[in-house]
Design a protein around this motif. Structure first.
Motif, short mmCIF file in Angstrom:
data_model
loop_
_atom_site.label_atom_id
_atom_site.label_comp_id
_atom_site.label_asym_id
_atom_site.label_seq_id
_atom_site.Cartn_x
_atom_site.Cartn_y
_atom_site.Cartn_z
N GLN A 1 53.58 -34.80 -21.40
CA GLN A 1 53.88 -35.51 -20.05
C GLN A 1 52.59 -35.62 -19.27
O GLN A 1 52.21 -36.43 -18.55
CB GLN A 1 54.70 -34.63 -19.30
N ILE A 2 51.66 -34.63 -19.66
CA ILE A 2 50.43 -34.50 -18.97
C ILE A 2 49.54 -35.86 -19.45
O ILE A 2 48.91 -36.38 -18.65
CB ILE A 2 49.78 -33.01 -18.99
N ALA A 3 49.60 -36.06 -20.71
CA ALA A 3 48.71 -36.94 -21.22
C ALA A 3 49.36 -38.37 -20.57
O ALA A 3 48.37 -39.14 -20.19
CB ALA A 3 48.87 -37.07 -22.74
N ALA A 4 50.57 -38.65 -20.58
CA ALA A 4 51.19 -39.69 -19.73
C ALA A 4 50.65 -39.86 -18.47
O ALA A 4 50.18 -41.02 -17.96
CB ALA A 4 52.70 -39.65 -19.95
N LEU A 5 50.63 -38.70 -17.80
CA LEU A 5 50.13 -38.69 -16.25
C LEU A 5 48.67 -39.30 -16.37
O LEU A 5 48.23 -39.92 -15.29
CB LEU A 5 50.58 -37.46 -15.62
N TYR A 6 48.06 -38.78 -16.92
CA TYR A 6 46.48 -39.04 -17.17
C TYR A 6 46.41 -40.57 -17.46
O TYR A 6 45.46 -41.12 -17.25
CB TYR A 6 45.72 -38.11 -18.15
N GLY A 7 47.27 -41.19 -18.45
CA GLY A 7 47.21 -42.45 -18.77
C GLY A 7 47.32 -43.17 -17.63
O GLY A 7 46.64 -44.47 -17.33
N VAL A 8 48.26 -42.75 -16.54
CA VAL A 8 48.64 -43.76 -15.29
C VAL A 8 47.37 -43.72 -14.58
O VAL A 8 46.80 -44.73 -13.72
CB VAL A 8 49.92 -43.08 -14.41
N LEU A 9 46.81 -42.43 -14.23
CA LEU A 9 45.59 -42.22 -13.63
C LEU A 9 44.55 -43.08 -14.11
O LEU A 9 43.83 -43.53 -13.36
CB LEU A 9 45.15 -40.66 -13.66
N GLU A 10 44.28 -43.03 -15.48
CA GLU A 10 43.30 -44.20 -15.86
C GLU A 10 43.31 -45.50 -15.72
O GLU A 10 42.44 -46.07 -15.29
CB GLU A 10 43.25 -43.89 -17.66
N GLY A 11 44.72 -45.94 -15.26
CA GLY A 11 44.88 -47.10 -15.17
C GLY A 11 44.37 -47.49 -13.34
O GLY A 11 44.15 -48.60 -13.12
N LEU A 12 44.43 -46.33 -12.74
CA LEU A 12 44.04 -46.63 -11.11
C LEU A 12 42.66 -46.28 -10.98
O LEU A 12 42.15 -46.88 -10.24
CB LEU A 12 44.91 -45.24 -10.46
N GLN A 13 41.96 -45.43 -12.03
CA GLN A 13 40.77 -45.22 -11.62
C GLN A 13 39.90 -45.61 -12.92
O GLN A 13 39.99 -45.01 -13.91
CB GLN A 13 40.56 -43.84 -11.28
N ASP A 14 38.68 -46.28 -12.65
CA ASP A 14 37.69 -46.13 -13.98
C ASP A 14 36.85 -45.08 -13.96
O ASP A 14 35.79 -44.98 -13.35
CB ASP A 14 36.96 -47.59 -13.73
N ASN A 15 37.22 -43.94 -14.37
CA ASN A 15 36.48 -42.84 -14.39
C ASN A 15 36.73 -41.73 -15.71
O ASN A 15 37.67 -41.82 -16.00
CB ASN A 15 37.01 -41.98 -13.28
N PRO A 16 35.55 -41.73 -16.42
CA PRO A 16 35.60 -41.25 -17.72
C PRO A 16 36.25 -39.67 -17.74
O PRO A 16 36.69 -39.28 -18.64
CB PRO A 16 34.07 -41.33 -18.05
N MET A 17 35.98 -38.99 -16.46
CA MET A 17 36.67 -37.80 -16.48
C MET A 17 38.04 -37.86 -16.78
O MET A 17 38.61 -36.74 -17.17
CB MET A 17 36.16 -37.10 -15.04
N VAL A 18 38.72 -38.78 -16.16
CA VAL A 18 40.04 -38.76 -16.56
C VAL A 18 40.36 -38.84 -18.16
O VAL A 18 41.43 -38.37 -18.60
CB VAL A 18 40.67 -40.08 -15.84
N THR A 19 39.57 -39.74 -18.66
CA THR A 19 39.81 -39.84 -20.17
C THR A 19 39.56 -38.51 -21.00
O THR A 19 40.27 -38.23 -21.81
CB THR A 19 38.66 -40.95 -20.60
#
Lengths: 108, 417
Positions: free
Chosen positions: B315-333
């Motif tokens: 679930q955490i990986a999925a949430l970060y996946g959504v966040l990656e779609g909102l922000q172009d930020n390598p920290m999220v990756t």
């Protein structure tokens, strides 16, 4: 973010004055240390015969560390911009070096 | 009137600060001068109230004292400009002890002040300092100590910020509707930074530093009171509470950092976790979740788990996946790679990290090395892990992090021998 601005010059106090005046005015100077002439420096190092002390410093002649200031500013780019303006038109150099903190926000 | 403790007085003063400053600015204009006058009134109150008691109308008292001071300040400013008029002196402070019918609710003033302090013409450092003083009611000395800079430096930073606002010609009213999302984002960013600065302060500092995370939470709560329907405001408050809940477990007795997976979870604050989790639900109900709500949801998943092993990493990986779609930020990756590694093994995580090696935004930072080290350690490749921990330790600018990373490298290297 915190940076040390290391001011290298032959002798000129101009660079030091600029750091004090400009960075005080901008609200970014945390601390300024002015160093005595390099002739007063004693450098210690370990050689083949043990620890050696000699008078003088490690810097190349003509590029002596005359002062260092600690600044608290927004970003590495901002610190670089400050250093560029400080050194502009003067002989010498200013090095920008991040300072370790408890927050440590160099990236992001 | 009855006498009150310093802490009670301080809390009361901070609560009233934005309302008093709003009233003064509305009446006199001159935001910068009004802000000075309010500070002087706060100082007078903090000296008098603990011994003489809290007045029946604290806000009225503060407005009266600040107005008198404001009149003096404007007079002397005008004298300096060699003008004869003393326009401001004609306004009687008593006039606005009871606001007129057309006066907006006090909350609007607080919002306007927050938007003003986070004006785009200011650097983020200046926005932070001004917000804490003008809206938070902290003194320049308190803000300076919190950020470990000399008081004179902080004073200069604040007065420059006020000059910039004056030069920008920003009137004391709500920014146009179209500008508000960006201004609100700036406000949330400032509050987030204040929280983080407080949260990462080591226990040694805590004795002398103002409680910034507490202050950030207080201001965010206040903002939520003003914008209860905004999902991101709610999300940010949730993120702060869910992070603050782990405060007691994040450093050990020696003051060293304890990573999330090794923290003693019985030390986590249940009350904060329950409140934060409830807020996450509310934030998600308000519409498509933004970055703060998503991060809060991740924090909630960590806080609800008994251990790193039982955490819902999928679930955490999925949430970060959504966040990656909102922000172009390598920290999220990076964060997603950790979650994927925990769910599907280190190889899957390392594969996600590969493209980041060429990202110039990662070049100076230590985090890519730290995450790689962690994943190689999971994979059992000790040599690669030690090397990456050492690289990360060399590159970080955080003292506690460097200690942690060096220790990890030492332990692993010792085990390998």
């Amino acid at each position: 973010m915190r940076f040390a601005l290391l001011a290298y010059a032959e002798a000129a106090p101009e660079l030091t004055d600029r750091i004090r005046d400009r960075l005080t005015a901008s609200g970014e100077l945390v601390h300024l240390v002015e160093l005595a002439d390099g002739g007063h420096t004693r450098t210690l190092s370990t050689g083949a015969a043990g620890v050696l002390a000699r008078d003088g410093e490690l810097d190349e002649p003509g590029r002596r560390l005359v002062a260092f200031g600690i600044v608290d500013c927004e970003s590495y780019d901002r610190a670089t911009h400050l250093a560029a303006r400080l050194v502009s038109g003067l002989p010498g150099a200013v090095a920008v070096r991040p300072v370790m903190t408890t927050t440590g926000s160099l990236d992001v | 009137m009855e006498s009150a403790s310093d802490a009670v007085v301080e809390r009361l003063l901070r609560e009233h600060t934005p309302h008093v400053l709003g009233a003064l600015t509305r009446r006199f204009g001159h935001f910068g001068t009004a802000e000075d006058a309010v500070q002087e009134a706060l100082l007078a109150a903090s000296r008098q109230w603990p011994s003489e008691g809290i007045p029946d109308s604290p806000r009225g008292w503060l407005i009266t004292v600040a107005s008198r001071r404001m009149t003096d300040l404007l007079r002397s400013e005008q004298a300096r400009r060699r003008r004869e008029d003393t326009v401001a002196a004609q306004v009687l402070p008593e006039e606005f002890l009871s606001p007129g019918a057309d006066a907006p609710a006090g909350g609007d003033d607080t919002l306007i002040l927050l938007y003003m302090c986070c004006h785009p013409a200011l650097t983020v450092d200046a926005q932070v300092a001004l917000t804490l003083r003008a809206v938070g009611g902290l003194t320049t000395g308190e803000v300076a100590r919190a950020f470990l800079v000399p008081e004179s430096t902080m004073g200069q930073r604040i007065s420059r910020a006020k000059q910039r606002i004056r030069r920008s010609g920003q009137p004391f009213r709500m920014p146009p509707e179209a500008d508000r999302p960006a201004r609100l984002a700036a406000v949330l960013h400032v509050l987030y930074l204040v929280f983080n600065e407080g949260h990462t302060a080591t226990s040694g500092d805590a004795l002398t530093r103002t409680d910034l995370s507490g202050e950030a939470i207080r201001l965010t709560r206040m903002l939520r009171g003003l914008l209860p329907g905004d999902g991101e405001v709610t999300g940010l408050l949730a993120l702060m509470l869910l992070t603050d809940a782990r405060r007691g477990a994040r450093v050990d007795a020696r003051g060293d950092l304890v990573p999330l997976g090794e923290q003693d979870r019985t030390l986590w604050n249940r009350g904060l976790i329950d409140e934060g989790t409830g807020l996450v639900t509310e934030a998600f109900a308000a519409g498509p979740p933004g970055p703060y709500s998503l991060q809060a949801a991740v924090a909630a998943l960590h806080d609800e788990a008994d251990s790193a092993e039982t955490t819902d990493w999928e679930q955490i990986a999925a949430l970060y996946g959504v966040l990656e779609g909102l922000q172009d930020n390598p920290m999220v990756t990076l964060n997603r790679a950790i979650a994927v590694a925990m769910a599907h093994g280190p190889a899957a995580g390392l594969a996600l990290l590969a493209p980041l090696a060429d990202d110039p935004r990662m070049a100076r930072g230590h985090r890519l090395h730290a995450v790689r080290a962690h994943l190689w350690e999971m994979a059992g490749d000790t040599d690669a892990a030690v090397e990456s921990y050492r690289s990360a330790a060399r590159m970080t600018t955080s003292i506690p992090e460097r200690r942690y990373l060096d220790r990890k490298a030492d332990i692993l290297a010792g085990r390998a021998r």
